[in-house]
Scaffold this active site. Structure first.
Site, PDB file in Angstrom:
ATOM      1  N   LYS A 195       0.902  -0.626  -0.239  1.00  0.00           N
ATOM      2  CA  LYS A 195       0.515  -0.063   0.125  1.00  0.00           C
ATOM      3  C   LYS A 195       0.784   1.545  -0.067  1.00  0.00           C
ATOM      4  O   LYS A 195       1.556   1.594   0.372  1.00  0.00           O
ATOM      5  CB  LYS A 195      -1.355  -0.283   1.227  1.00  0.00           C
ATOM      6  CG  LYS A 195      -1.762   1.332   0.986  1.00  0.00           C
ATOM      7  CD  LYS A 195      -2.850   1.461   2.758  1.00  0.00           C
ATOM      8  CE  LYS A 195      -3.565   2.190   2.520  1.00  0.00           C
ATOM      9  NZ  LYS A 195      -4.330   2.129   3.632  1.00  0.00           N
ATOM     10  N   ARG A 217       1.103  10.013   5.977  1.00  0.00           N
ATOM     11  CA  ARG A 217       1.662   8.499   6.218  1.00  0.00           C
ATOM     12  C   ARG A 217       2.972   7.803   5.838  1.00  0.00           C
ATOM     13  O   ARG A 217       2.806   6.484   5.491  1.00  0.00           O
ATOM     14  CB  ARG A 217      -0.034   7.798   5.939  1.00  0.00           C
ATOM     15  CG  ARG A 217      -1.122   8.963   6.591  1.00  0.00           C
ATOM     16  CD  ARG A 217      -2.379   7.549   6.016  1.00  0.00           C
ATOM     17  NE  ARG A 217      -2.944   7.984   7.238  1.00  0.00           N
ATOM     18  CZ  ARG A 217      -4.893   8.464   6.666  1.00  0.00           C
ATOM     19  NH1 ARG A 217      -4.356   8.210   5.756  1.00  0.00           N
ATOM     20  NH2 ARG A 217      -4.979   9.063   7.536  1.00  0.00           N
ATOM     21  N   GLU A 233       7.260  -6.413   1.228  1.00  0.00           N
ATOM     22  CA  GLU A 233       6.317  -6.084   1.643  1.00  0.00           C
ATOM     23  C   GLU A 233       5.318  -7.494   2.071  1.00  0.00           C
ATOM     24  O   GLU A 233       4.800  -8.462   3.129  1.00  0.00           O
ATOM     25  CB  GLU A 233       5.186  -5.234   2.124  1.00  0.00           C
ATOM     26  CG  GLU A 233       5.749  -4.399   1.924  1.00  0.00           C
ATOM     27  CD  GLU A 233       5.815  -3.623   3.984  1.00  0.00           C
ATOM     28  OE1 GLU A 233       5.201  -4.512   4.414  1.00  0.00           O
ATOM     29  OE2 GLU A 233       6.397  -2.528   4.075  1.00  0.00           O
ATOM     30  N   LYS A 248      -1.769  -1.541  -4.008  1.00  0.00           N
ATOM     31  CA  LYS A 248      -3.299  -0.416  -4.015  1.00  0.00           C
ATOM     32  C   LYS A 248      -2.117   0.992  -3.692  1.00  0.00           C
ATOM     33  O   LYS A 248      -0.996   1.466  -3.100  1.00  0.00           O
ATOM     34  CB  LYS A 248      -3.881  -0.485  -2.318  1.00  0.00           C
ATOM     35  CG  LYS A 248      -4.756   1.111  -1.973  1.00  0.00           C
ATOM     36  CD  LYS A 248      -5.748   0.909  -0.477  1.00  0.00           C
ATOM     37  CE  LYS A 248      -6.204   2.043  -0.322  1.00  0.00           C
ATOM     38  NZ  LYS A 248      -6.356   2.503   0.501  1.00  0.00           N
ATOM     39  N   SER A 274      -9.701   5.839  -5.209  1.00  0.00           N
ATOM     40  CA  SER A 274     -11.164   6.824  -5.270  1.00  0.00           C
ATOM     41  C   SER A 274     -10.973   7.538  -6.298  1.00  0.00           C
ATOM     42  O   SER A 274     -11.089   7.682  -7.255  1.00  0.00           O
ATOM     43  CB  SER A 274     -11.561   7.364  -3.628  1.00  0.00           C
ATOM     44  OG  SER A 274     -10.366   7.924  -3.417  1.00  0.00           O
TER      45      SER A 274
HETATM   46 ZN   LIG Z   1      -5.352   3.902   8.030  1.00  0.00          ZN
END
Ligand SMILES: [Zn+2]
Length: 323
Positions: A195, A217, A233, A248, A274
């Site tokens: 991700k 993040r 990962e 993602k 999105s």
């Molecule tokens: Zn989260």
């Protein structure tokens, strides 16, 4: 032998021939529809950047699920927007939290519909980060306990699959241990293994009210420049017990999907996020592209890259187009 003996246009001459030799096909069973559960009754809060999508109270999620069942869509994945957010994300693992209530209601009404839950904390923390914040930083190991408790509470409520999206190290192992200790040996984990920290999540943050209140993040989600790291990962998540993996976002990471497909023989999902959805919708609404064709082309590209299933806001529209 080349031209004029070889003419590749022969197999493109009619739709019936093109259909016969088509390499990649889409079916509704390969789609998973993300849904946003919010408190209240009869509540529908439209998400302006994602036309056709809304935060829905539990009662209004049911008609959405009825559509999914009728269209033969593979499943739904639930995100919850709680009544209250706090420092310790308590709404995430509350047995009567919003996601848990939504799962119970959906599974009661549609026992055969596959219900996945997103396991993370960012919708539930007052600061909007995915984990326990200490000294301004997300503490990896302290977050694992929240994630494990959340996953168990989702499965207790009836979730078929749990999908951790937080990107903490060791979360899959922690969740597997907790599920097994609670007797849920048979519940699969779909890991958001690769991700990325992506600009394409913009509209989701409106949808899930989960924008971080400080910082970003990047200290836990992956750097968009890294492909090899994604393989590490995935490998580690599989070692910890992930049953399925996910990449993602999808469209800006088709090479990562392809690499994962070639390297790992486990079911592979991709999340058409999105921003990918909203870009197509916005361009179509301006008359710049054809919505349905762009939708199908984008989904086909994700499958062609190697994804077995796709989490997509187009799940219903694409299923209808395929019918
Ligand atoms: Zn989260």
């Amino acid at each position: 032998m080349a031209f004029p003996v070889q003419r590749l246009r022969r197999l493109r001459s009619t739709e019936s021939i093109r259909s016969l030799v088509r390499e990649t096909r889409l079916t509704p069973a390969q789609f998973v529809l993300p849904l946003f559960a919010c408190p209240g009754e009869g509540v529908r809060k439209d998400i302006s950047s994602m036309p056709g999508h809304a935060q829905l109270s539990v009662d209004l999620l049911l008609p959405e699920c009825a559509d999914c069942a009728e269209l033969g869509i593979g499943g739904v994945i639930l995100f919850g927007i709680p009544e209250e957010k706090d420092e310790s994300a308590s709404g995430a693992y509350d047995p009567h939290g919003i996601t848990q209530r939504a799962v119970r209601a959906i599974k009661k009404e549609f026992p055969k519909l596959l219900v996945m839950t997103d396991v993370c904390n960012c919708e539930y923390t007052s600061h909007g980060h995915c984990g326990f914040v200490r000294d301004g930083k997300v503490d990896n190991d302290l977050t694992l306990d929240w994630l494990a408790k959340t996953a168990v509470s989702h499965v207790c409520a009836g979730a078929d699959i749990v999908a951790p999206s937080d990107m903490m190290d060791g979360r899959v192992g922690a969740i597997r241990d907790a599920l097994d200790a609670a007797g849920f040996h048979g519940t699969p984990i779909l890991s958001y293994a690769a991700k990325y920290a992506s600009a394409f999540y913009g509209p989701f943050r409106e949808a899930a009210e989960s924008a971080p209140q400080f910082g970003d993040r990047r200290s836990y989600q992956m750097d968009c420049a890294n492909g090899r790291e994604a393989m590490r990962e995935i490998e580690l998540d599989l070692e910890e017990g992930a049953d399925m993996i996910m990449v993602k976002p999808a469209m800006a990471y088709l090479d990562v999907i392809r690499a994962a497909r070639e390297r790992f023989d486990v079911p592979l999902g991709a999340y058409q996020v999105s921003g990918e959805f909203s870009m197509i919708m916005a361009a179509a609404r301006n008359g710049w592209i054809e919505q349905d064709r762009a939708m199908m082309e984008s989904l086909t590209s994700i499958r062609r890259a190697g994804a077995d299933f796709i989490l997509t806001y187009f799940a219903k529209a694409a299923s209808r187009a395929l019918a």
